[in-house]
Design an enzyme around this catalytic site. Structure first.
Site, short mmCIF file in Angstrom:
data_model
loop_
_atom_site.label_atom_id
_atom_site.label_comp_id
_atom_site.label_asym_id
_atom_site.label_seq_id
_atom_site.Cartn_x
_atom_site.Cartn_y
_atom_site.Cartn_z
N SER A 32 44.10 45.18 40.35
CA SER A 32 45.24 44.31 40.67
C SER A 32 46.53 44.89 40.09
CB SER A 32 45.00 42.93 40.07
OG SER A 32 46.18 42.16 40.14
N TYR A 45 43.29 38.77 32.67
CA TYR A 45 43.05 39.36 34.00
C TYR A 45 43.59 40.78 34.07
CZ TYR A 45 43.27 39.42 39.17
OH TYR A 45 43.13 39.73 40.51
N LYS A 91 41.44 44.08 34.77
CA LYS A 91 41.69 44.86 35.98
C LYS A 91 42.08 46.30 35.66
CE LYS A 91 40.80 42.18 39.48
NZ LYS A 91 39.48 42.35 40.13
P1 NAD Z 1 38.49 34.33 45.99
O1 NAD Z 1 38.53 33.36 44.87
O2 NAD Z 1 38.82 33.85 47.37
O3 NAD Z 1 37.05 35.02 46.06
C1 NAD Z 1 36.38 35.44 44.90
C2 NAD Z 1 34.89 35.12 45.11
O4 NAD Z 1 34.16 35.59 43.95
C3 NAD Z 1 34.60 33.62 45.23
O5 NAD Z 1 33.91 33.33 46.43
C4 NAD Z 1 33.77 33.31 43.99
O6 NAD Z 1 32.78 32.30 44.22
C5 NAD Z 1 33.14 34.66 43.68
N1 NAD Z 1 32.73 34.76 42.27
C6 NAD Z 1 33.44 34.37 41.18
N2 NAD Z 1 32.74 34.62 40.07
C7 NAD Z 1 31.57 35.17 40.44
C8 NAD Z 1 30.44 35.65 39.74
N3 NAD Z 1 30.39 35.57 38.41
N4 NAD Z 1 29.41 36.19 40.44
C9 NAD Z 1 29.45 36.25 41.79
N5 NAD Z 1 30.50 35.80 42.53
C10 NAD Z 1 31.54 35.27 41.86
O7 NAD Z 1 39.46 35.54 45.57
P2 NAD Z 1 40.05 36.80 46.39
O8 NAD Z 1 41.52 36.68 46.39
O9 NAD Z 1 39.34 37.02 47.67
O10 NAD Z 1 39.71 37.98 45.34
C11 NAD Z 1 38.77 39.01 45.59
C12 NAD Z 1 39.02 40.14 44.58
O11 NAD Z 1 40.30 40.74 44.80
C13 NAD Z 1 39.01 39.69 43.12
O12 NAD Z 1 38.41 40.68 42.32
C14 NAD Z 1 40.48 39.59 42.79
O13 NAD Z 1 40.73 39.71 41.41
C15 NAD Z 1 41.04 40.73 43.60
N6 NAD Z 1 42.48 40.60 43.87
C16 NAD Z 1 42.93 39.73 44.82
C17 NAD Z 1 44.29 39.67 45.09
C18 NAD Z 1 44.84 38.81 46.18
O14 NAD Z 1 46.02 38.97 46.53
N7 NAD Z 1 44.06 37.91 46.75
C19 NAD Z 1 45.19 40.46 44.37
C20 NAD Z 1 44.71 41.33 43.41
C21 NAD Z 1 43.34 41.40 43.19
#
Ligand code: NAD
Length: 306
Positions: free
Chosen positions: A155, A168, A172
């Site tokens: 991230s 976080y 990351k």
């Molecule tokens: P989200 O919350 O929609 O999805 C994350 C999923 O991970 C959820 O379905 C949750 O149930 C699952 N999860 C959480 N803890 C868990 C565990 N211990 N074991 C198994 N599953 C687990 O979030 P997202 O935005 O789709 O994020 C996906 C990834 O991308 C993450 O690693 C997040 O940090 C990263 N990210 C997202 C963004 C963004 O703009 N959305 C930006 C930077 C990084």
């Protein structure tokens, strides 16, 4: 129907946190590209509380409805033995393991001086320890196969900075080090390891607190970035047509970025060595022009998503 071989035909992908958001779109895109998918998702809240099998089951059903093959796993990536079970399940139910996407994630945003040990531990254990657990369990298979591809989600909160995300950001940025180390250690086994830093509207981003007009405007812009835009580069990097490893890519709507990695920017030396006084008088002023501002992600990605 085209007889052209699909990019990931015959491959098996384990995707963590694939029940929702970016992970769900990874699962659908990997299946669409011909891979069999082990859909892992604990189904907890954004803060990591509770469990629900439905998100992972729904994604597996979507894959099966479009003619693909999927299995479900509802365990937490925070457990080393559960990660080993995920790998065993991919081998026994889907016949192999070629691709691992470390995508599961939670948030516990809080300003640093109020961050509890529990806020720190829970975020580090899902993101950093979870990515280690699943990678380590898979590494044995990848080594034996002399092939494999890892994608780890990082991230700009870590790569650049953000308020209230010390846990976080640390996790990351730790993942960036983990990915590079895997890329180095496993290159002799033909194993690739890359990071993606996504920007996409998901429930995770929906949890960003809106404190002022500026953050409201920022969130409105984030809403235009859909989660399905992140998958194409992940599929490409995991195909046999890509040898790319050890890189960090950013994806924001229709933009793809190659992110920088740390290199020395400037050096100063004195043949007689340094004293604290000469550091203050000489070293700091001569390096100052290269210092970074206290930028946040939004300061660097300051233009609207394209
Ligand atoms: P989200 O919350 O929609 O999805 C994350 C999923 O991970 C959820 O379905 C949750 O149930 C699952 N999860 C959480 N803890 C868990 C565990 N211990 N074991 C198994 N599953 C687990 O979030 P997202 O935005 O789709 O994020 C996906 C990834 O991308 C993450 O690693 C997040 O940090 C990263 N990210 C997202 C963004 C963004 O703009 N959305 C930006 C930077 C990084």
């Amino acid at each position: 129907m085209s007889s052209k071989k699909k990019l990931l035909e015959g491959k098996v992908a384990l995707i963590t946190g694939a029940g929702r958001g970016i992970g769900r779109d990874f699962a659908l895109a990997f299946a669409n590209a011909g891979a069999k998918v082990l859909v892992n998702d604990l189904g907890g809240s954004t803060q990591g509380e509770g469990r629900d099998q439905i998100p992972a089951m729904e994604v597996a059903k979507e894959i099966e409805d479009m003619g693909g093959t999927a299995s479900t796993n509802f365990d937490s990536v925070t457990s080393f033995s559960a990660a080993q079970n995920m790998v065993n399940q991919a081998l026994s139910e889907l016949g192999g393991l070629d691709i691992v996407i470390n995508n599961a994630g939670i948030l516990r945003d809080v300003i640093f001086h109020k961050m509890s040990e529990e806020d720190w531990d829970s975020v580090l254990s899902v993101h950093l320890k979870g990515s280690f657990n699943v990678s380590r369990a898979s590494a044995t298979v990848f080594r034996k196969n002399q092939a494999g591809s890892f994608i780890h989600m990082t991230s700009t909160s870590g790569l650049i900075g953000n308020f209230g995300q010390a846990n976080y950001a640390a996790a990351k940025l730790g993942i960036v080090g983990l990915s590079k180390s895997i890329a180095l250690d496993m290159s002799k086994f033909n194993v690739k390891s890359n990071c993606i830093t996504p920007f996409a509207w998901s429930r995770m981003i929906g949890s960003i607190p809106i404190n002022d007009e500026k953050s409201r405007e920022r969130v409105e812009k984030l809403k235009t970035m859909s989660t399905d835009k992140i998958a194409p580069i992940a599929v490409a990097l995991c195909s046999d047509q890509s040898q790319v490893t050890g890189q960090i890519f950013g994806v924001r709507n229709n933009e793809i970025f190659l992110m920088s990695q740390s290199r020395p920017l400037k050096s100063v030396h004195r043949s007689e060595g340094w004293t604290p006084e000469s550091v203050l008088e000489h070293a700091i002023p001569s390096m100052k022009s290269e210092f970074y501002n206290l930028d946040r992600s939004a300061d660097v990605f300051s233009w609207d998503p394209i």
